[in-house]
Enzyme design. Structure first.
Site, PDB file in Angstrom:
ATOM      1  CE  LYS A  34      -0.045  -3.681  -6.426  1.00  0.00           C
ATOM      2  NZ  LYS A  34      -0.012  -4.969  -7.289  1.00  0.00           N
ATOM      3  N   GLY A  36      -5.090  -4.676  -2.240  1.00  0.00           N
ATOM      4  CA  GLY A  36      -6.199  -4.281  -1.520  1.00  0.00           C
ATOM      5  C   GLY A  36      -5.907  -4.190  -0.034  1.00  0.00           C
ATOM      6  N   GLY A  37      -5.188  -5.374   0.258  1.00  0.00           N
ATOM      7  CA  GLY A  37      -4.664  -5.477   1.773  1.00  0.00           C
ATOM      8  C   GLY A  37      -3.647  -4.547   2.124  1.00  0.00           C
ATOM      9  CB  SER A  38      -0.802  -3.694   0.458  1.00  0.00           C
ATOM     10  OG  SER A  38      -0.278  -4.864   0.229  1.00  0.00           O
ATOM     11  CB  SER A  39      -4.471  -0.077  -0.287  1.00  0.00           C
ATOM     12  OG  SER A  39      -5.062   1.241  -0.546  1.00  0.00           O
ATOM     13  CG  ASP A  64       2.736  -4.576  -3.302  1.00  0.00           C
ATOM     14  OD1 ASP A  64       3.936  -4.745  -3.633  1.00  0.00           O
ATOM     15  OD2 ASP A  64       1.660  -5.159  -3.900  1.00  0.00           O
TER      16      ASP A  64
HETATM   17  O1  C5P Z   1       5.602  -8.682   0.995  1.00  0.00           O
HETATM   18  P1  C5P Z   1       4.561  -9.463   0.575  1.00  0.00           P
HETATM   19  O2  C5P Z   1       3.923 -10.067   1.904  1.00  0.00           O
HETATM   20  O3  C5P Z   1       3.445  -8.797  -0.124  1.00  0.00           O
HETATM   21  O4  C5P Z   1       5.074 -10.645  -0.015  1.00  0.00           O
HETATM   22  C1  C5P Z   1       4.278 -11.837  -0.310  1.00  0.00           C
HETATM   23  C2  C5P Z   1       5.252 -12.950  -0.928  1.00  0.00           C
HETATM   24  O5  C5P Z   1       5.547 -12.651  -2.216  1.00  0.00           O
HETATM   25  C3  C5P Z   1       6.647 -13.099  -0.218  1.00  0.00           C
HETATM   26  O6  C5P Z   1       6.414 -13.954   0.932  1.00  0.00           O
HETATM   27  C4  C5P Z   1       7.389 -13.662  -1.328  1.00  0.00           C
HETATM   28  O7  C5P Z   1       7.245 -15.099  -1.508  1.00  0.00           O
HETATM   29  C5  C5P Z   1       6.943 -13.235  -2.641  1.00  0.00           C
HETATM   30  N1  C5P Z   1       7.453 -11.671  -2.836  1.00  0.00           N
HETATM   31  C6  C5P Z   1       8.993 -11.862  -3.286  1.00  0.00           C
HETATM   32  N2  C5P Z   1       9.894 -10.799  -3.655  1.00  0.00           N
HETATM   33  C7  C5P Z   1       9.091  -9.658  -3.609  1.00  0.00           C
HETATM   34  C8  C5P Z   1       7.773  -9.358  -3.275  1.00  0.00           C
HETATM   35  C9  C5P Z   1       6.986 -10.638  -2.912  1.00  0.00           C
HETATM   36  O8  C5P Z   1       9.401 -12.949  -3.469  1.00  0.00           O
HETATM   37  N3  C5P Z   1       9.757  -8.228  -3.978  1.00  0.00           N
END
Ligand code: C5P
Length: 291
Positions: free
Chosen positions: A14, A102-105, A137
């Site tokens: 994405k 990539g990892g999320s997808s 994501d």
């Molecule tokens: O959810 P994900 O593992 O992708 O998020 C990685 C890091 O990005 C979270 O630990 C946080 O520090 C930050 N993040 C955030 N707010 C979001 C998405 C991500 O603070 N909406």
């Protein structure tokens, strides 16, 4: 129920047309307003149900243990919904740590792949819940296409598809850890160096997407650019270089480091790729519709 047998699933990358960070939430995440867009660049996952759970990847730098989101997604489907154990092969084409999801997808592709094989098939809400536990994501990648998102990125509204828009992706060697990008933004705002984020709302995004998002590029900002560019000035330089090739819009994607430009015509995009050759790693791609 689908009969067990090997099969293949694509996991698209994405970009974010827009990424507005609106404030820190009590759970430590940030409230955001974004427009996600799937693109043609993809990883490929091959599932071999009926074999013990394992993951192999053609990129040796990618961990294949339980820290990999694919393994965590598969484990969740097995434990909660009775999915069969399976051997999984991952062909990695989306650069890791590049802001392309990539990892999320890959994780969402695993959820989608295993859902029909479960003894207790999960509902869409079940899948969305597991997806969000895996990462902010991941819910988007369950449906892909073009989507307006708020919350952590899980409150999704499908927008008119912006498929087939020619893109250039610049893939610098620099890697940006997402938590670090958010931390830098927070510090910049707390110290008054960076402005607070402002939402534009669903209506304006829906209206813009009805035609082409490229007609309202003033809206399509990324609040993580300023803090990430301050730390990695080369990314700002690359964005400037890309802008000299005449894209209708160009920004950093997500938390970086990928820099992406969108062109109105394919031949304009191809000329830009030609002009960029020899410098940074640059590839062409197109925006993609819902899977
Ligand atoms: O959810 P994900 O593992 O992708 O998020 C990685 C890091 O990005 C979270 O630990 C946080 O520090 C930050 N993040 C955030 N707010 C979001 C998405 C991500 O603070 N909406």
């Amino acid at each position: 129920m689908q009969s067990p047998g090997s099969f293949e699933v694509l996991a698209h990358a994405k970009i974010n047309w827009m990424l507005r960070i609106l404030g820190k939430r009590p759970d430590g995440f940030h409230e955001l307003e974004t427009i996600f867009q799937s693109i043609s660049l993809h990883d490929t996952l091959r599932f071999h149900p009926g074999e013990p759970l394992s993951l192999a990847c053609d990129d040796a730098t990618i961990p294949t243990d339980d820290s990999n989101l694919v393994m965590r997604a598969a484990r969740a489907m097995i434990d909660r919904f009775g999915a069969p154990e399976c051997r999984i092969e991952l062909e990695k084409r989306i650069p890791a740590g590049g802001g392309l999801g990539g990892g999320s997808s890959d994780a969402a592709a695993t959820l989608r792949a295993l859902a029909p094989l479960c003894k207790t098939p999960p509902s869409q809400d079940d899948l969305a819940r597991v997806a969000l536990e895996l990462g902010s994501d991941v819910p988007f990648f369950l449906s892909e296409g073009t989507a307006y998102a708020t919350g952590r990125g899980e409150r999704l509204v499908a927008l008119q598809s912006q498929a087939g828009i020619p893109l250039v992706l610049l893939l610098p060697d620099e890697r940006v850890m997402t938590p670090e990008a958010y931390r830098l933004l927070r510090r910049g705002r707390d110290e008054g160096r960076l402005p607070e984020g402002e939402a534009v709302g669903l209506d304006r995004c829906t209206l813009a997407a009805r035609g082409s998002l490229l007609d309202d590029v003033a809206m399509l900002v990324n609040d993580l650019e300023a803090p990430v560019f301050a730390k990695l000035p080369r990314l700002a330089q690359l964005l400037e270089v890309l802008r000299t090739t005449g894209p209708a819009w160009a920004r950093m994607s997500g938390s970086g480091s990928t820099i992406v430009g969108a062109f109105r015509e394919r031949d304009e995009r191809d000329r830009a790729l030609e002009a960029l050759r020899g410098g940074v790693d640059a590839i062409g791609a197109e925006t993609a519709s819902r899977s």
